[in-house]
Design a protein around this motif. Structure first.
Motif, PDB file in Angstrom:
ATOM      1  N   PRO A 134       0.830  -1.212   0.000  1.00 28.07           N
ATOM      2  CA  PRO A 134       0.000   0.000   0.000  1.00 28.07           C
ATOM      3  C   PRO A 134       0.862   1.259   0.000  1.00 28.07           C
ATOM      4  CG  PRO A 134      -0.053  -1.065   2.151  1.00 28.07           C
ATOM      5  CD  PRO A 134       0.628  -2.018   1.223  1.00 28.07           C
ATOM      6  N   LEU A 135       0.370   2.277  -0.676  1.00 28.33           N
ATOM      7  CA  LEU A 135       1.118   3.512  -0.861  1.00 28.33           C
ATOM      8  C   LEU A 135       0.734   4.553   0.189  1.00 28.33           C
ATOM      9  CD1 LEU A 135       0.542   3.682  -4.710  1.00 28.33           C
ATOM     10  CD2 LEU A 135       2.727   3.174  -3.610  1.00 28.33           C
ATOM     11  N   HIS A 136       1.695   5.388   0.535  1.00 29.59           N
ATOM     12  CA  HIS A 136       1.418   6.519   1.416  1.00 29.59           C
ATOM     13  C   HIS A 136       0.839   7.692   0.628  1.00 29.59           C
ATOM     14  CE1 HIS A 136       4.175   4.188   3.959  1.00 29.59           C
ATOM     15  NE2 HIS A 136       3.672   4.848   4.983  1.00 29.59           N
ATOM     16  N   ALA A 137       1.265   7.869  -0.608  1.00 28.77           N
ATOM     17  CA  ALA A 137       0.772   8.995  -1.398  1.00 28.77           C
ATOM     18  C   ALA A 137       0.874   8.688  -2.887  1.00 28.77           C
ATOM     19  CB  ALA A 137       1.548  10.275  -1.071  1.00 28.77           C
ATOM     20  N   ILE A 138      -0.055   9.256  -3.638  1.00 29.91           N
ATOM     21  CA  ILE A 138      -0.041   9.231  -5.100  1.00 29.91           C
ATOM     22  C   ILE A 138      -0.070  10.680  -5.558  1.00 29.91           C
ATOM     23  CG2 ILE A 138      -1.296   8.554  -7.183  1.00 29.91           C
ATOM     24  CD1 ILE A 138      -2.505   6.240  -5.562  1.00 29.91           C
ATOM     25  N   LEU A 168      -3.995   3.020  -1.638  1.00 27.50           N
ATOM     26  CA  LEU A 168      -3.450   3.784  -0.520  1.00 27.50           C
ATOM     27  C   LEU A 168      -3.704   3.079   0.806  1.00 27.50           C
ATOM     28  CD1 LEU A 168      -4.731   7.297  -1.628  1.00 27.50           C
ATOM     29  CD2 LEU A 168      -2.321   6.639  -1.486  1.00 27.50           C
ATOM     30  N   LEU A 169      -2.781   3.259   1.739  1.00 26.64           N
ATOM     31  CA  LEU A 169      -3.048   2.784   3.092  1.00 26.64           C
ATOM     32  C   LEU A 169      -3.987   3.757   3.785  1.00 26.64           C
ATOM     33  CD1 LEU A 169      -1.148   4.922   4.721  1.00 26.64           C
ATOM     34  CD2 LEU A 169       0.582   3.182   4.524  1.00 26.64           C
ATOM     35  N   GLU A 170      -4.502   3.388   4.937  1.00 30.29           N
ATOM     36  CA  GLU A 170      -5.384   4.284   5.673  1.00 30.29           C
ATOM     37  C   GLU A 170      -4.636   5.578   6.030  1.00 30.29           C
ATOM     38  OE1 GLU A 170      -8.662   4.258   6.613  1.00 30.29           O
ATOM     39  OE2 GLU A 170      -8.785   2.624   5.151  1.00 30.29           O
ATOM     40  N   GLY A 171      -5.244   6.699   5.711  1.00 26.57           N
ATOM     41  CA  GLY A 171      -4.600   7.982   5.937  1.00 26.57           C
ATOM     42  C   GLY A 171      -3.726   8.427   4.785  1.00 26.57           C
ATOM     43  N   GLY A 172      -3.625   7.596   3.731  1.00 24.09           N
ATOM     44  CA  GLY A 172      -2.832   7.953   2.563  1.00 24.09           C
ATOM     45  C   GLY A 172      -3.483   9.071   1.765  1.00 24.09           C
ATOM     46  N   LEU A 173      -2.698   9.723   0.922  1.00 26.57           N
ATOM     47  CA  LEU A 173      -3.160  10.906   0.194  1.00 26.57           C
ATOM     48  C   LEU A 173      -3.035  10.733  -1.313  1.00 26.57           C
ATOM     49  CD1 LEU A 173      -1.514  13.788   2.283  1.00 26.57           C
ATOM     50  CD2 LEU A 173      -3.935  13.180   2.229  1.00 26.57           C
ATOM     51  N   LEU A 174      -4.086  11.116  -2.008  1.00 25.18           N
ATOM     52  CA  LEU A 174      -4.019  11.366  -3.442  1.00 25.18           C
ATOM     53  C   LEU A 174      -3.948  12.875  -3.614  1.00 25.18           C
ATOM     54  CD1 LEU A 174      -4.247  10.763  -6.477  1.00 25.18           C
ATOM     55  CD2 LEU A 174      -6.734  10.745  -6.200  1.00 25.18           C
ATOM     56  N   ALA A 175      -2.856  13.370  -4.205  1.00 27.59           N
ATOM     57  CA  ALA A 175      -2.646  14.812  -4.350  1.00 27.59           C
ATOM     58  C   ALA A 175      -2.611  15.164  -5.830  1.00 27.59           C
ATOM     59  CB  ALA A 175      -1.340  15.231  -3.677  1.00 27.59           C
ATOM     60  N   VAL A 176      -3.434  16.142  -6.209  1.00 26.20           N
ATOM     61  CA  VAL A 176      -3.526  16.569  -7.602  1.00 26.20           C
ATOM     62  C   VAL A 176      -3.310  18.078  -7.674  1.00 26.20           C
ATOM     63  CG1 VAL A 176      -4.935  16.638  -9.689  1.00 26.20           C
ATOM     64  CG2 VAL A 176      -5.202  14.735  -8.064  1.00 26.20           C
ATOM     65  N   ALA A 177      -2.329  18.498  -8.457  1.00 26.71           N
ATOM     66  CA  ALA A 177      -2.074  19.922  -8.673  1.00 26.71           C
ATOM     67  C   ALA A 177      -2.384  20.277 -10.121  1.00 26.71           C
ATOM     68  CB  ALA A 177      -0.628  20.275  -8.342  1.00 26.71           C
ATOM     69  N   ARG A 219      -7.745  12.561   1.143  1.00 28.73           N
ATOM     70  CA  ARG A 219      -7.226  11.648   2.173  1.00 28.73           C
ATOM     71  C   ARG A 219      -8.157  10.449   2.324  1.00 28.73           C
ATOM     72  NH1 ARG A 219      -6.959  13.769   8.186  1.00 28.73           N
ATOM     73  NH2 ARG A 219      -9.133  13.097   8.066  1.00 28.73           N
ATOM     74  N   LYS A 220      -7.541   9.290   2.454  1.00 28.38           N
ATOM     75  CA  LYS A 220      -8.285   8.049   2.700  1.00 28.38           C
ATOM     76  C   LYS A 220      -8.260   7.756   4.197  1.00 28.38           C
ATOM     77  CE  LYS A 220      -8.126   3.071   1.815  1.00 28.38           C
ATOM     78  NZ  LYS A 220      -7.461   1.975   1.074  1.00 28.38           N
TER      79      LYS A 220
END
Length: 226
Positions: A134-138, A168-177, A219-220
């Protein structure tokens, strides 16, 4: 006047021509003569990495996925924002030629030198599913990330967002700019299950008028330090 130099070109599977150019020390990436990456997004790419990865600075082995290699600025920002030696950076890039250009023409760059970097073939749903942890951030920059069929951004595809959420793991973030306000971004992220925070980035702080870029953090759930 200094000339525009074409460093390399390749034909992509869809028939479009991808070109790497340089002018007066600045790099540009063009698809069918349309600019898809340039120095204009450098600051917002670095800020995207810094803000999205800040919650994971205490983590010993953070795992971060980047959608697209482009000119490498998002990866450079990530390498600065995440100094942990045991971090893993997955760079989802379908163009082998672009990856080879970075190694050949910019051998001192992060993509070629940082042992934390792993090249993943693409950034679609299959690429995310192939990562076994599982990923911390995408991280996605709308201006430079690859697009899906009919020119749709990854974040506009309901199925891709669902896979990103599951990756994502729990609390992981998908960030889009993005350099532009993306219609329905909040709704798309909310429908995928994310809790949303919004930031503005001054992409040209030395100018008289601010050049605002936009950043959405999805955030997940809640993060628990591991």
């Amino acid at each position: 006047m200094k000339p525009i130099i074409t460093i390399a070109e390749t034909t992509l599977p869809d028939g479009s021509v991808l070109a790497l150019q340089e002018h007066d020390g600045r790099r540009f990436l063009l698809a069918d003569k349309v600019q898809v990456a340039s120095p204009a997004t450098r600051i917002s790419e670095h800020e995207l990495a810094r803000i999205a990865c800040a919650p994971f600075r205490p983590v010993r082995q953070p795992r971060i996925f980047i959608a697209g290699l482009a000119l490498g600025e998002l990866l450079e920002g990530l390498a600065t924002a995440v100094p942990q030696k045991r971090a893993t950076f997955y760079v989802g890039e379908a163009s082998k030629d672009l990856a080879d250009w970075h190694r050949e023409f910019y051998p001192e760059g992060t993509f070629a030198t940082d042992k934390r970097v792993f090249h993943v073939n693409g950034c679609d749903m299959g690429a995310l599913k192939a990562i076994d942890s599982p990923l911390h951030a995408i991280l996605v920059h709308a201006d430079t990330a690859p697009v899906l069929a009919k020119g749709r951004g990854l974040f506009e595809d309901r199925r891709w967002l669902s896979v990103a959420y599951d990756s994502l793991l729990e609390g992981g973030l998908l960030a889009v700019a993005s350099s532009r306000k993306v219609p329905n971004m909040d709704r798309n992220l909310e429908n995928a299950g994310f809790e949303i925070a919004y930031h503005q980035i001054d992409a040209n702080p030395n100018a008289r008028r601010p050049k605002i870029h936009h950043l959405w953090l999805g955030r997940k759930g809640d993060y628990t330090s591991q």
